[in-house]
Design an enzyme around this catalytic site. Structure first.
Site, PDB file in Angstrom:
ATOM      1  N   CYS A  68      43.110  14.852  43.405  1.00  0.00           N
ATOM      2  CA  CYS A  68      42.324  15.026  44.634  1.00  0.00           C
ATOM      3  C   CYS A  68      41.370  13.850  44.837  1.00  0.00           C
ATOM      4  O   CYS A  68      40.664  13.458  43.906  1.00  0.00           O
ATOM      5  CB  CYS A  68      41.549  16.334  44.506  1.00  0.00           C
ATOM      6  N   CYS A  77      36.568  21.883  41.535  1.00  0.00           N
ATOM      7  CA  CYS A  77      37.373  21.729  40.317  1.00  0.00           C
ATOM      8  C   CYS A  77      36.589  21.014  39.221  1.00  0.00           C
ATOM      9  O   CYS A  77      35.737  20.178  39.501  1.00  0.00           O
ATOM     10  CB  CYS A  77      38.643  20.943  40.627  1.00  0.00           C
ATOM     11  N   TYR A 304      34.081  49.036  39.175  1.00  0.00           N
ATOM     12  CA  TYR A 304      34.034  47.762  39.896  1.00  0.00           C
ATOM     13  C   TYR A 304      35.445  47.510  40.472  1.00  0.00           C
ATOM     14  O   TYR A 304      36.047  46.478  40.227  1.00  0.00           O
ATOM     15  CB  TYR A 304      33.618  46.607  38.982  1.00  0.00           C
ATOM     16  N   ASP A 375      35.868  45.956  35.432  1.00  0.00           N
ATOM     17  CA  ASP A 375      36.143  44.589  35.887  1.00  0.00           C
ATOM     18  C   ASP A 375      34.950  44.099  36.707  1.00  0.00           C
ATOM     19  O   ASP A 375      35.036  43.934  37.924  1.00  0.00           O
ATOM     20  CB  ASP A 375      37.433  44.632  36.741  1.00  0.00           C
ATOM     21  N   CYS A 402      35.514  37.951  34.253  1.00  0.00           N
ATOM     22  CA  CYS A 402      35.708  36.611  34.824  1.00  0.00           C
ATOM     23  C   CYS A 402      34.655  35.654  34.276  1.00  0.00           C
ATOM     24  O   CYS A 402      34.501  34.544  34.774  1.00  0.00           O
ATOM     25  CB  CYS A 402      35.689  36.666  36.347  1.00  0.00           C
TER      26      CYS A 402
END
Ligand code: SAH
Length: 456
Positions: A68, A77, A304, A375, A402
């Site tokens: 990119c 990123c 969640y 989650d 996450c």
């Protein structure tokens, strides 16, 4: 020119920055790989403890040319400067460092095929360049300056094309982007939700209640891009870093797109949470549900739950007696209810409440869940929720996370007396970025039914 120093990178931290020692202090810099020798300059003020890489003196054999043109300036990123195999190794190492004390950490599961253009949720912010041109893209990391990104390597490619139409319309009609500082202008962001079969929902986020061009823009988008199945306008009039406001109107189509996972159709609207990488999410859900060995005798809580993906898949695959999803976001719960109805599932229901409040109320009402799947968002589960889990003592506990940092924090409490982790596996749901999804299965140490948790 800032003064530079020569350092060697020792490890990668959970933000995917390279860590090195300088004057006996541990400092970090983005874009470094383990073993690399580099010239760095020190940063100060709010960036104290961080450094900028000026020159790589000895590159790692794992270094690659990023795909990119705005990599390094856009905040999206963090690992595009290394091969995909090495990205997976780095993520495995990061999770091992954080979680090995709880149990064996398996290797990170990667995506199949090219690790690009996987994002089904895309968010583009509008702004004006110094030369007065309309630009769109992501914010530069830790700032509110938009980095002009005409195409993005991780987003679904349709979105880049639609953004060209939006920018041209804005120039032609003199429709100014919303300016956060002055409160002037109209269009603030454009949000896209795309389904695996390529259908797109476009959400035009306006910073101004007056938006007379909205219907014309919606018609133009729908006419030029047949993949667009719906266009909505969302009004976000507040001074906030949140993308969406509360009020929404449908301009074209029915206000959502549908996607399929494990044979169930899910309705996704602009405001509801939906995992950004559908194939990987499907893999994670299936693996977590299968590993837990949920059966027809189980009563399951999906805490969640978002739009009810895990709850619906568990209800369908396991035939569990009763599956309940709990979720704070009202729109997501409405989607979840519709999804379970469309799938004809009779053993699942949803509750719009804080997960911790609900679990305590359930204990008070004498309800017991034999399996809890949790989650939570990046901040992890609330202390109240963890305490309620420890009080209810479900036989099966699955934590999908996450953020391995908050997962480590929560596991510390869960494994103190009651549970032991029997399976920990990171998944690369977000290639090129710092994101890591981890599935962790926990066995109850006392009173464990011998058949209740399958061994990995
Ligand atoms: N399990 C879902 C969603 C996970 S994301 C999926 O895989 O798609 C985390 C979800 O937690 C979001 O939908 C968010 O709205 C919800 N959430 C955040 N805080 C919450 C709370 N205190 N109680 C219940 N839900 C919450």
């Amino acid at each position: 020119m800032a003064k530079t120093y020569t350092i060697r990178c020792k490890e990668i931290n959970s933000d995917m920055n390279g860590v090195f020692t300088f004057n006996n202090a541990r400092l970090e810099a983005p874009g470094l790989l383990v073993g690399e020798k580099a010239e760095i300059s020190l940063l100060y003020g709010k960036d104290k403890g961080k450094a900028a890489v000026e020159k790589i003196l000895e590159p790692s054999p794992d270094r690659v040319e990023p795909l990119c043109p705005v990599y390094g300036s856009c905040g999206g990123c963090k690992l595009m400067h290394t091969s995909y195999e090495n990205q997976l190794r780095i993520k495995t190492d990061v999770v091992r460092k954080l979680l090995s004390s709880f149990g064996e950490v398996q290797d990170c599961v990667g995506v199949e095929g090219e690790p690009y253009h996987y994002r089904n949720k895309i968010h583009s912010t509008l702004s004006v360049s110094k030369k007065g041109k309309i630009i769109s893209g992501l914010y530069k990391e830790t700032s509110h300056n938009v980095v002009n990104t005409s195409s993005c390597a991780i987003e679904n490619e349709n979105a880049s094309e639609i953004m060209k139409t939006v920018r041209k319309f804005m120039s032609d009609c003199k429709l100014a982007p919303f300016n956060e500082d002055t409160g002037k202008g109209t269009l603030r962001h454009v949000l896209f939700r795309t389904s695996a079969k390529g259908d797109v929902l476009v959400v035009l986020v306006s910073g101004n209640r007056i938006f007379p061009e909205k219907n014309k823009l919606a018609s133009l988008i729908a006419q030029k891009h047949p993949c667009v199945k719906s266009v909505t306008v969302n009004y976000n009039l507040k001074k906030t870093s949140a993308v969406l406001g509360d009020k929404e109107e449908v301009l074209y189509g029915n206000g959502y797109v549908t996607d399929e996972m494990c044979g169930i159709t899910f309705r996704i609207s602009g405001k509801s949470f939906y995992q950004v990488n559908t194939p990987l999410a499907e893999k994670i859900y299936l693996n977590a549900i299968t590993k837990a060995g949920i059966d027809a005798n189980d009563t399951v809580l999906d805490a969640y739950c978002g739009i009810g993906t895990i709850a619906c898949i568990a209800a369908k695959l396991s035939n569990a007696k009763d599956v309940v999803g709990v979720e704070l976001n009202e729109t997501a719960v409405a989607d979840a209810e519709e999804n379970s109805k469309l799938a004809g599932l009779k053993n699942v229901s949803f509750i719009n409440e804080d997960a911790g409040d609900y679990l305590y109320a359930a204990i008070g009402a004498g309800i017991h869940y034999s399996c809890i799947i949790m989650d939570p968002p990046r901040s992890g589960a609330s202390e109240q929720f963890i305490n309620a889990v420890l009080k209810m003592k479900p036989e099966k506990l699955i934590y999908i996370s996450c953020n391995p940092v908050t997962l480590a924090r929560d596991l510390k409490k869960l494994t103190l007396k009651e549970y032991k982790a029997s399976y920990i596996r990171p998944y690369d749901m977000f290639p090129q970025t710092s994101g890591i999804e981890t599935v962790c299965l926990l066995n109850r140490l006392s009173g464990l039914r011998s058949d209740s948790v399958r061994k990995s």
